[in-house]
Design a protein around this motif. Structure first.
Motif, PDB file in Angstrom:
ATOM      1  N   GLN A   1       0.826  -1.221   0.000  1.00 61.22           N
ATOM      2  CA  GLN A   1       0.000   0.000   0.000  1.00 61.22           C
ATOM      3  C   GLN A   1       0.860   1.271   0.000  1.00 61.22           C
ATOM      4  OE1 GLN A   1      -3.364   0.077  -0.201  1.00 61.22           O
ATOM      5  NE2 GLN A   1      -3.333  -2.148  -0.420  1.00 61.22           N
ATOM      6  N   ASP A   2       2.046   1.204  -0.584  1.00 60.34           N
ATOM      7  CA  ASP A   2       2.965   2.342  -0.578  1.00 60.34           C
ATOM      8  C   ASP A   2       2.486   3.405  -1.570  1.00 60.34           C
ATOM      9  OD1 ASP A   2       5.008   4.117  -0.384  1.00 60.34           O
ATOM     10  OD2 ASP A   2       6.608   2.741  -0.972  1.00 60.34           O
ATOM     11  N   ILE A   3       1.891   4.479  -1.045  1.00 64.59           N
ATOM     12  CA  ILE A   3       1.369   5.535  -1.921  1.00 64.59           C
ATOM     13  C   ILE A   3       2.495   6.402  -2.492  1.00 64.59           C
ATOM     14  CG2 ILE A   3      -0.857   5.617  -0.730  1.00 64.59           C
ATOM     15  CD1 ILE A   3       0.111   8.094   0.763  1.00 64.59           C
ATOM     16  N   ASN A   4       3.703   6.230  -1.941  1.00 67.62           N
ATOM     17  CA  ASN A   4       4.859   6.970  -2.450  1.00 67.62           C
ATOM     18  C   ASN A   4       5.759   6.086  -3.310  1.00 67.62           C
ATOM     19  OD1 ASN A   4       4.354   9.438  -0.780  1.00 67.62           O
ATOM     20  ND2 ASN A   4       4.719   8.003   0.894  1.00 67.62           N
ATOM     21  N   PHE A   5       5.215   4.965  -3.795  1.00 68.84           N
ATOM     22  CA  PHE A   5       6.023   3.990  -4.535  1.00 68.84           C
ATOM     23  C   PHE A   5       6.701   4.634  -5.744  1.00 68.84           C
ATOM     24  CE2 PHE A   5       6.422   1.069  -8.138  1.00 68.84           C
ATOM     25  CZ  PHE A   5       7.252   0.103  -7.589  1.00 68.84           C
ATOM     26  N   ASP A   6       7.985   4.346  -5.872  1.00 70.85           N
ATOM     27  CA  ASP A   6       8.750   4.799  -7.029  1.00 70.85           C
ATOM     28  C   ASP A   6       9.652   3.648  -7.451  1.00 70.85           C
ATOM     29  OD1 ASP A   6      11.301   6.001  -8.342  1.00 70.85           O
ATOM     30  OD2 ASP A   6       9.850   7.652  -8.415  1.00 70.85           O
ATOM     31  N   ARG A   7       9.496   3.179  -8.679  1.00 66.47           N
ATOM     32  CA  ARG A   7      10.220   2.004  -9.137  1.00 66.47           C
ATOM     33  C   ARG A   7      11.736   2.192  -9.071  1.00 66.47           C
ATOM     34  NH1 ARG A   7      10.344  -0.301 -15.196  1.00 66.47           N
ATOM     35  NH2 ARG A   7      10.479   1.945 -15.500  1.00 66.47           N
ATOM     36  N   VAL A   8      12.204   3.378  -9.471  1.00 62.85           N
ATOM     37  CA  VAL A   8      13.650   3.642  -9.443  1.00 62.85           C
ATOM     38  C   VAL A   8      14.168   3.583  -8.005  1.00 62.85           C
ATOM     39  CG1 VAL A   8      15.454   5.359  -9.881  1.00 62.85           C
ATOM     40  CG2 VAL A   8      13.599   5.032 -11.537  1.00 62.85           C
ATOM     41  N   GLY A   9      13.437   4.220  -7.085  1.00 63.21           N
ATOM     42  CA  GLY A   9      13.847   4.204  -5.684  1.00 63.21           C
ATOM     43  C   GLY A   9      13.883   2.808  -5.110  1.00 63.21           C
ATOM     44  N   TYR A  10      12.872   1.989  -5.442  1.00 63.25           N
ATOM     45  CA  TYR A  10      12.828   0.614  -4.952  1.00 63.25           C
ATOM     46  C   TYR A  10      13.992  -0.210  -5.508  1.00 63.25           C
ATOM     47  CZ  TYR A  10       8.526   0.249  -2.210  1.00 63.25           C
ATOM     48  OH  TYR A  10       7.585   0.333  -1.196  1.00 63.25           O
ATOM     49  N   LEU A  11      14.340   0.007  -6.780  1.00 68.88           N
ATOM     50  CA  LEU A  11      15.463  -0.736  -7.371  1.00 68.88           C
ATOM     51  C   LEU A  11      16.775  -0.379  -6.673  1.00 68.88           C
ATOM     52  CD1 LEU A  11      14.602  -0.576 -11.186  1.00 68.88           C
ATOM     53  CD2 LEU A  11      14.597  -2.608  -9.712  1.00 68.88           C
ATOM     54  N   TRP A  12      16.971   0.905  -6.359  1.00 68.99           N
ATOM     55  CA  TRP A  12      18.170   1.301  -5.620  1.00 68.99           C
ATOM     56  C   TRP A  12      18.188   0.658  -4.235  1.00 68.99           C
ATOM     57  CZ3 TRP A  12      22.273   2.650  -7.935  1.00 68.99           C
ATOM     58  CH2 TRP A  12      22.275   3.512  -9.035  1.00 68.99           C
ATOM     59  N   LEU A  13      17.036   0.556  -3.604  1.00 68.94           N
ATOM     60  CA  LEU A  13      16.972  -0.048  -2.278  1.00 68.94           C
ATOM     61  C   LEU A  13      17.213  -1.551  -2.329  1.00 68.94           C
ATOM     62  CD1 LEU A  13      14.042   1.870  -0.519  1.00 68.94           C
ATOM     63  CD2 LEU A  13      16.489   2.001  -0.036  1.00 68.94           C
ATOM     64  N   VAL A  14      16.808  -2.187  -3.411  1.00 63.84           N
ATOM     65  CA  VAL A  14      17.129  -3.619  -3.582  1.00 63.84           C
ATOM     66  C   VAL A  14      18.646  -3.790  -3.667  1.00 63.84           C
ATOM     67  CG1 VAL A  14      17.001  -5.584  -5.159  1.00 63.84           C
ATOM     68  CG2 VAL A  14      14.931  -4.264  -4.647  1.00 63.84           C
ATOM     69  N   GLY A  15      19.294  -2.921  -4.455  1.00 64.33           N
ATOM     70  CA  GLY A  15      20.747  -2.958  -4.538  1.00 64.33           C
ATOM     71  C   GLY A  15      21.393  -2.686  -3.192  1.00 64.33           C
TER      72      GLY A  15
ATOM     73  N   MET B   1       8.889  13.046   7.761  1.00 57.09           N
ATOM     74  CA  MET B   1       7.512  13.398   7.387  1.00 57.09           C
ATOM     75  C   MET B   1       7.290  14.893   7.537  1.00 57.09           C
ATOM     76  SD  MET B   1       5.399  10.206   9.083  1.00 57.09           S
ATOM     77  CE  MET B   1       3.799  10.799   8.517  1.00 57.09           C
ATOM     78  N   TYR B   2       7.873  15.474   8.577  1.00 59.97           N
ATOM     79  CA  TYR B   2       7.699  16.915   8.819  1.00 59.97           C
ATOM     80  C   TYR B   2       8.456  17.748   7.783  1.00 59.97           C
ATOM     81  CZ  TYR B   2       8.238  21.483  11.045  1.00 59.97           C
ATOM     82  OH  TYR B   2       8.255  22.835  11.296  1.00 59.97           O
ATOM     83  N   LEU B   3       9.735  17.401   7.529  1.00 55.21           N
ATOM     84  CA  LEU B   3      10.577  18.204   6.642  1.00 55.21           C
ATOM     85  C   LEU B   3      10.192  18.071   5.170  1.00 55.21           C
ATOM     86  CD1 LEU B   3      14.181  17.784   8.108  1.00 55.21           C
ATOM     87  CD2 LEU B   3      12.701  19.783   8.231  1.00 55.21           C
ATOM     88  N   PHE B   4       9.850  16.852   4.756  1.00 55.99           N
ATOM     89  CA  PHE B   4       9.629  16.602   3.332  1.00 55.99           C
ATOM     90  C   PHE B   4       8.157  16.458   2.970  1.00 55.99           C
ATOM     91  CE2 PHE B   4      13.729  14.568   4.576  1.00 55.99           C
ATOM     92  CZ  PHE B   4      14.566  15.503   3.986  1.00 55.99           C
ATOM     93  N   GLY B   5       7.277  16.641   3.956  1.00 55.38           N
ATOM     94  CA  GLY B   5       5.847  16.566   3.676  1.00 55.38           C
ATOM     95  C   GLY B   5       5.397  15.192   3.220  1.00 55.38           C
ATOM     96  N   THR B   6       6.073  14.156   3.717  1.00 57.69           N
ATOM     97  CA  THR B   6       5.733  12.787   3.319  1.00 57.69           C
ATOM     98  C   THR B   6       4.389  12.369   3.908  1.00 57.69           C
ATOM     99  OG1 THR B   6       8.088  12.251   3.333  1.00 57.69           O
ATOM    100  CG2 THR B   6       6.537  10.402   3.270  1.00 57.69           C
ATOM    101  N   ARG B   7       3.544  11.804   3.061  1.00 57.25           N
ATOM    102  CA  ARG B   7       2.261  11.285   3.518  1.00 57.25           C
ATOM    103  C   ARG B   7       2.293   9.766   3.509  1.00 57.25           C
ATOM    104  NH1 ARG B   7      -1.164  11.738  -0.102  1.00 57.25           N
ATOM    105  NH2 ARG B   7      -3.015  11.396   1.181  1.00 57.25           N
ATOM    106  N   LEU B   8       1.728   9.181   4.571  1.00 56.66           N
ATOM    107  CA  LEU B   8       1.601   7.732   4.647  1.00 56.66           C
ATOM    108  C   LEU B   8       0.139   7.388   4.868  1.00 56.66           C
ATOM    109  CD1 LEU B   8       4.600   6.781   7.012  1.00 56.66           C
ATOM    110  CD2 LEU B   8       4.557   6.717   4.514  1.00 56.66           C
ATOM    111  N   SER B   9      -0.349   6.363   4.165  1.00 53.95           N
ATOM    112  CA  SER B   9      -1.730   5.927   4.372  1.00 53.95           C
ATOM    113  C   SER B   9      -1.828   5.210   5.722  1.00 53.95           C
ATOM    114  CB  SER B   9      -2.148   4.982   3.247  1.00 53.95           C
ATOM    115  OG  SER B   9      -1.434   3.760   3.327  1.00 53.95           O
TER     116      SER B   9
END
Length: 284
Positions: free
Chosen positions: A125-139, A251-259
């Motif tokens: 349920q990651d509303i901030n999902f980004d394929r490039v970011g996830y690939l870097w995190l896999v690495g 969350m405060y600095l970057f305005g990140t929202r989580l469901s």
């Protein structure tokens, strides 16, 4: 907290200069360790050619950890980074059991299962999902797991069994050996314009870069002392609190929202990881 939040802030403000930032951070750590060794502030034993060879692999894995983490941070929420790191704990435990003969009790298995469920709930349920970011995190996860087991074998051997080097000496070797690797990566990534891009940065960004350099030094010298002065449980709890604070500040600095589902999955994942760590301390 400084490194996680600060690195994300710097990467978003400065641009694609991950290797230049790493050069600054690791270079600062090397300078501090070398000066401390020269004046006798930190205990280090003579460094041999064999030690340079053994820890060259660690230096490579460490460089990949830092590089992939910095590349991922602009694309993903800090909470996502925390979830991936906790997932590494599960994978490391499985490999530890299958290849190193480490046995886990039922409560540890349950805690690892809980961590995995939390990770799946969050990622699904990651509303901030980004394929490039996830690939870097896999690495980043692959590098983290490889580095963990290389360190498990050789740092333990050199610092605890043979006692021919201290943890500070190992840190100096590792950090120093990362510098030529990072320099090559910076050249390949054409980061020659880093200083030009640095000049127009506001004071907050420049101070944050300095803070991350200092943070890298503090991490290098604090962890060995934490484990020698405090109980393992205290360190684990502090580490978990660090993750929670990083998420809240992010969350405060970057305005990140989580469901609400993400928050639930994140809580389960962190709780499972803490449960596993505490069970491991009780087992000992």
């Amino acid at each position: 907290v400084t490194m996680t939040v600060g690195n994300k802030y710097v990467m978003k403000a400065w641009g694609d200069f991950a290797n230049t930032l790493t050069l600054a951070q690791n270079g600062t750590a090397v300078l501090y360790l070398a000066i401390s060794k020269y004046f006798g502030f930190l205990e280090m034993k003579p460094i041999t050619g064999q030690q340079w060879k053994v820890f060259a692999a660690t230096a490579f894995f460490l460089t990949m950890q830092i590089f992939t983490s910095l590349k991922a941070l602009p694309y993903v929420a800090i909470a996502t980074v925390v979830v991936f790191r906790n997932t590494c704990t599960v994978i490391i435990a499985i490999i530890d059991s299958c290849f190193f003969g480490n046995k886990f009790n039922k409560m540890q298995v349950a805690s690892l299962g809980t961590t995995t469920i939390g990770m799946l709930v969050y990622a699904g349920q990651d509303i901030n999902f980004d394929r490039v970011g996830y690939l870097w995190l896999v690495g980043n996860s692959v590098a983290t797991i490889a580095n963990t087991f290389w360190n498990k074998v050789f740092i333990t051997k050199y610092t605890k069994e043979l006692k021919i080097q201290t943890s500070y000496g190992v840190s100096l070797i590792q950090q120093l050996e990362t510098l030529p690797i990072v320099f090559v990566l910076a050249a390949v990534n054409n980061e020659g314009g880093a200083y030009i891009a640095y000049q127009p940065l506001d004071m907050a960004a420049k101070l944050t870069i300095l803070a991350t350099c200092a943070g890298g030094v503090l991490i290098g010298i604090a962890y060995p002392k934490c484990f020698s002065l405090l109980s393992g449980t205290s360190v684990v709890v502090a580490s978990t609190a660090n993750k929670a604070v990083s998420i809240l500040i992010g969350m405060y600095l970057f305005g990140t929202r989580l469901s609400s589902t993400q928050v639930l999955g994140l809580g389960i994942c962190i709780g499972g990881s803490l449960w596993y760590a505490l069970e491991g301390k009780r087992k000992k």
